[in-house]
Design an enzyme around this catalytic site. Structure first.
Site, PDB file in Angstrom:
ATOM      1  CG  HIS A  51      -1.972  -1.091   1.101  1.00  3.19           C
ATOM      2  ND1 HIS A  51      -2.715  -1.535   2.149  1.00  3.19           N
ATOM      3  CD2 HIS A  51      -2.371  -1.816   0.031  1.00  3.19           C
ATOM      4  CE1 HIS A  51      -3.524  -2.487   1.738  1.00  3.19           C
ATOM      5  NE2 HIS A  51      -3.330  -2.691   0.466  1.00  3.19           N
ATOM      6  CG  HIS A  53      -2.572  -7.669   2.668  1.00  2.00           C
ATOM      7  ND1 HIS A  53      -2.070  -7.076   3.786  1.00  2.00           N
ATOM      8  CD2 HIS A  53      -2.702  -6.689   1.753  1.00  2.00           C
ATOM      9  CE1 HIS A  53      -1.895  -5.790   3.545  1.00  2.00           C
ATOM     10  NE2 HIS A  53      -2.257  -5.534   2.317  1.00  2.00           N
ATOM     11  CB  CYS A 112       3.254 -12.054   5.802  1.00  2.00           C
ATOM     12  SG  CYS A 112       4.262 -11.940   7.287  1.00  2.00           S
ATOM     13  CG  HIS A 117      -6.896  -4.888   5.791  1.00  4.56           C
ATOM     14  ND1 HIS A 117      -6.085  -5.976   5.541  1.00  4.56           N
ATOM     15  CD2 HIS A 117      -6.100  -3.798   5.716  1.00  4.56           C
ATOM     16  CE1 HIS A 117      -4.846  -5.550   5.353  1.00  4.56           C
ATOM     17  NE2 HIS A 117      -4.828  -4.226   5.444  1.00  4.56           N
ATOM     18  CD  GLU A 129      -3.749  -9.681   8.376  1.00  2.07           C
ATOM     19  OE1 GLU A 129      -2.951  -8.775   8.119  1.00  2.07           O
ATOM     20  OE2 GLU A 129      -3.886 -10.162   9.515  1.00  2.07           O
ATOM     21  CB  SER A 157      -0.490   2.593   4.270  1.00  2.00           C
ATOM     22  OG  SER A 157       0.072   1.883   5.352  1.00  2.00           O
ATOM     23  CB  SER A 165       3.421  -0.611   3.041  1.00  2.00           C
ATOM     24  OG  SER A 165       2.650   0.376   3.684  1.00  2.00           O
TER      25      SER A 165
HETATM   26  S1  SF4 Z   1       2.796  -6.287   9.051  1.00  2.00           S
HETATM   27 FE1  SF4 Z   1       4.402  -7.269   7.855  1.00  2.00          FE
HETATM   28  S2  SF4 Z   1       5.324  -8.825   9.207  1.00  2.00           S
HETATM   29 FE2  SF4 Z   1       3.331  -8.231  10.055  1.00  2.00          FE
HETATM   30  S3  SF4 Z   1       1.926  -9.733   9.213  1.00  2.00           S
HETATM   31 FE3  SF4 Z   1       1.832  -7.956   7.877  1.00  2.00          FE
HETATM   32  S4  SF4 Z   1       3.313  -8.403   6.285  1.00  2.00           S
HETATM   33 FE4  SF4 Z   1       3.740  -9.806   7.977  1.00  2.00          FE
END
Ligand code: SF4
Length: 295
Positions: free
Chosen positions: A41, A83, A105, A133, A135, A229, A273
């Site tokens: 982002h 994500h 990740c 979001h 994720e 972000s 990011s």
């Molecule tokens: S912030 Fe970075 S280290 Fe944490 S879960 Fe997301 S991508 Fe992974």
């Protein structure tokens, strides 16, 4: 002006890893690399990556169809962002006939794993995070239809009856204190609920470093990163909570020299990011500002 930079400022390891994976494919075989939604982002970094042959397809929430021409598919690589995605999305992407590379990740993978294991045992999952979001959208896919994103106490109070098996997890980039407050609220109705603090180490480091800078008696904060972000906006929010003036900027172009000249010592941090070249530019320009005379 004295500039104190947070140790954790900038890319987290998950983002760095995803970028490396995409760059590796683009450089090694000169193959077109597509990412399912923006790899990170940050607009400036996305522009840079585009110049290297890494192109975003799909959308921010990884929900729309991927547009890659039939004749380009064989030679291309499709990279999943840090994500992560839902199992359904994975199935769809793998069906496209494009080489598939998962750059989720590993810290997000741990959350998905916890949800998956407990969903199999019949648990309902409460996810502390932003339901829009990517994720959280991806994690919802592991809940076997029993996932409940919550962000506020009101959301918790409005939950339907979840039965006697409840697990609570967090989006990786939330505030730790808020997560525990939400988990305690869930426990008021479900004392046996299992609580997993799945906020990642990189997020905790970034949040902790705000306190470290504050203790070093900075007079204000500059938080660098995309205005869209989520993790950068949260860092800025946390910095504001200290009571110190906080300036959230995407690039050095947004520096208001006159305004910032009132400070002698400024704390700088950046979202997970935010690329190094933007952080360096802001730090250098801040350091060059001559503080206004006192009085
Ligand atoms: S912030 Fe970075 S280290 Fe944490 S879960 Fe997301 S991508 Fe992974």
């Amino acid at each position: 002006m004295q500039v104190v930079r947070a140790q954790s400022a900038g890319f987290c390891w998950g983002v760095e890893r995803a970028i490396e994976i995409a760059r590796d494919f683009a450089a090694k075989g000169k193959r077109p690399v597509y990412t399912d939604g923006p790899l990170i982002h940050n607009r400036q970094m996305m522009e840079r990556l585009q110049g290297e042959g890494i192109q975003e397809v799909g959308d921010y929430q990884s929900s729309s169809d991927v547009q890659v021409k039939e004749e380009e598919r064989e030679n291309s690589v499709l990279v999943v962002r840090a994500h992560g995605i839902s199992p359904e999305r994975r199935q769809y992407l793998k069906s496209l006939g494009i080489e598939f590379k998962d750059a989720t990740c590993p810290d997000v993978g741990i959350v998905a794993g916890k949800i998956k294991i407990h969903a199999r045992k019949g648990y309902a999952t409460v996810i502390f995070g932003d339901r829009n979001h990517p994720e959280v959208i991806g994690l919802m896919g592991y809940t076997k239809g029993k996932g409940y994103p919550v962000k506020t106490f009101e959301d918790v109070d409005a939950l339907p009856d979840l039965g006697d098996k409840v697990a609570v997890v967090s989006q990786t980039t939330m505030f730790t204190d808020d997560f525990h407050a939400i988990a305690n609220r869930v426990k008021e109705s479900y004392p046996e609920a299992l609580v997993f603090d799945t906020i990642c180490g990189a997020t905790k480091d970034r949040q902790g470093d705000i306190a470290v800078l504050y203790d070093q008696e900075v007079e204000a904060f500059v938080v660098i990163g995309g205005h869209h972000s989520a993790n950068t906006c949260k860092l800025a929010m946390l910095a504001r909570k200290t009571g110190l003036p906080t300036y959230h900027m995407e690039t050095a172009k947004e520096i208001d020299r006159e305004e910032l000249a009132q400070y002698r010592k400024i704390g700088v941090t950046a979202g997970a990011s935010t690329p190094e070249f933007l952080i360096k530019e802001v730090c250098n320009q801040l350091a060059a500002i001559e503080p206004a005379p006192v009085g």
